[in-house]
Write an enzyme that holds these catalytic residues in place. Sequence first.
Site, mmCIF file in Angstrom:
data_model
loop_
_atom_site.group_PDB
_atom_site.id
_atom_site.type_symbol
_atom_site.label_atom_id
_atom_site.label_comp_id
_atom_site.label_asym_id
_atom_site.label_seq_id
_atom_site.Cartn_x
_atom_site.Cartn_y
_atom_site.Cartn_z
ATOM 1 N N HIS A 7 0.649 -0.969 0.073
ATOM 2 C CA HIS A 7 0.739 0.076 -0.281
ATOM 3 C C HIS A 7 0.879 1.239 -0.185
ATOM 4 C CE1 HIS A 7 0.666 -0.322 4.163
ATOM 5 N NE2 HIS A 7 1.006 0.523 4.483
ATOM 6 N N ARG A 11 -1.727 11.009 4.532
ATOM 7 C CA ARG A 11 -2.654 11.434 5.936
ATOM 8 C C ARG A 11 -3.312 12.714 4.996
ATOM 9 N NH1 ARG A 11 2.790 11.889 7.361
ATOM 10 N NH2 ARG A 11 3.215 9.997 9.198
ATOM 11 N N GLU A 57 -4.025 3.681 2.200
ATOM 12 C CA GLU A 57 -4.083 3.462 3.604
ATOM 13 C C GLU A 57 -4.281 4.996 3.738
ATOM 14 O OE1 GLU A 57 -1.759 3.413 7.794
ATOM 15 O OE2 GLU A 57 -0.987 2.457 5.771
ATOM 16 N N ASN A 61 -4.690 12.047 11.838
ATOM 17 C CA ASN A 61 -4.321 12.474 12.958
ATOM 18 C C ASN A 61 -5.604 13.201 13.721
ATOM 19 O OD1 ASN A 61 -2.101 10.589 13.020
ATOM 20 N ND2 ASN A 61 -1.217 12.197 11.869
ATOM 21 N N HIS A 75 3.141 12.204 -6.393
ATOM 22 C CA HIS A 75 1.421 11.417 -7.036
ATOM 23 C C HIS A 75 1.179 10.035 -6.548
ATOM 24 C CE1 HIS A 75 3.511 11.252 -10.860
ATOM 25 N NE2 HIS A 75 2.729 9.872 -10.799
ATOM 26 N N GLU A 122 -2.430 10.396 -10.802
ATOM 27 C CA GLU A 122 -2.391 10.815 -12.098
ATOM 28 C C GLU A 122 -3.584 9.432 -12.437
ATOM 29 O OE1 GLU A 122 0.981 9.726 -15.276
ATOM 30 O OE2 GLU A 122 1.144 9.064 -13.914
#
Length: 263
Positions: A7, A11, A57, A61, A75, A122
């Site tokens: 993965h 964030r 993922e 936070n 990207h 992209e």
Amino acid sequence: MTGIIDHTMIRVSDLEESLDWYGTNLGYEEKDRYEGDGFTIVYLGPENMHEDGAYLELTHNEDGDDLEIGDAWGHIAVRVPEDELQSSYEELMDNGVDDYRDPESCGNRYAFVKDPDGHEIEIVKRDYGEKWSIDHTMIRVEDADEALGYWVRKFDYVDVGRWEADTFANFFVEPEDAPKEAMSLELTYNYDGREYTMGDAWGHLCVRVDDLEADWENLMLREAPDYRDPESCDTLYAFTKDQDGHEIELLERDPDAASLFPF
């Protein structure tokens, strides 16, 4: 180690907004979720993911509203069928996605959009893989020879494609026997000697391993940076870094486990 990229982690400042964006526009569904102390992690992917396909993922936070994108990460790229680049881009525009770089401006070879936090995505034409599945993640490197040597020596990756222009070069690397549906890593090298800012909006890449302890010891033998060893992570995962400081997680993935998380 398998070496397959499991993965790529980014964030996000507003988890629900991001989940809605990826679900509405890319058809991603929630594969698993972990609620930690002050943070939430969610794995996303298309409905019919290949067993060696890469997850996205999302990490949120509780105090992470102010994220810096930086430019050391470039990207992620997602796949659409060869003859559906324009129609797929128009589909995103109809959904209200901002017009960033349309197919015509990119020579009708690819296109770009951005997610709510400004992560660039992209859109590439492929004759394999589920629509919108992750094709590659691009990172910028300050020395192409060092970067290629790192992935060859540490992870046994091979160079599967390259494009060298007047001012920059792109190198695609992946495990030698990786299926087409797996995610590649794109290394972008600019010839002007620029330096990059890592930022905190991008997190890490994750490589699947067969045996966390043994593969970690092998990486140490190959002089990979000892950043967060398995013991410091309760033997659930570990982290090293590449020559530019991009974080790389090592993770054993049990395909029969009820949860994608090892903890």
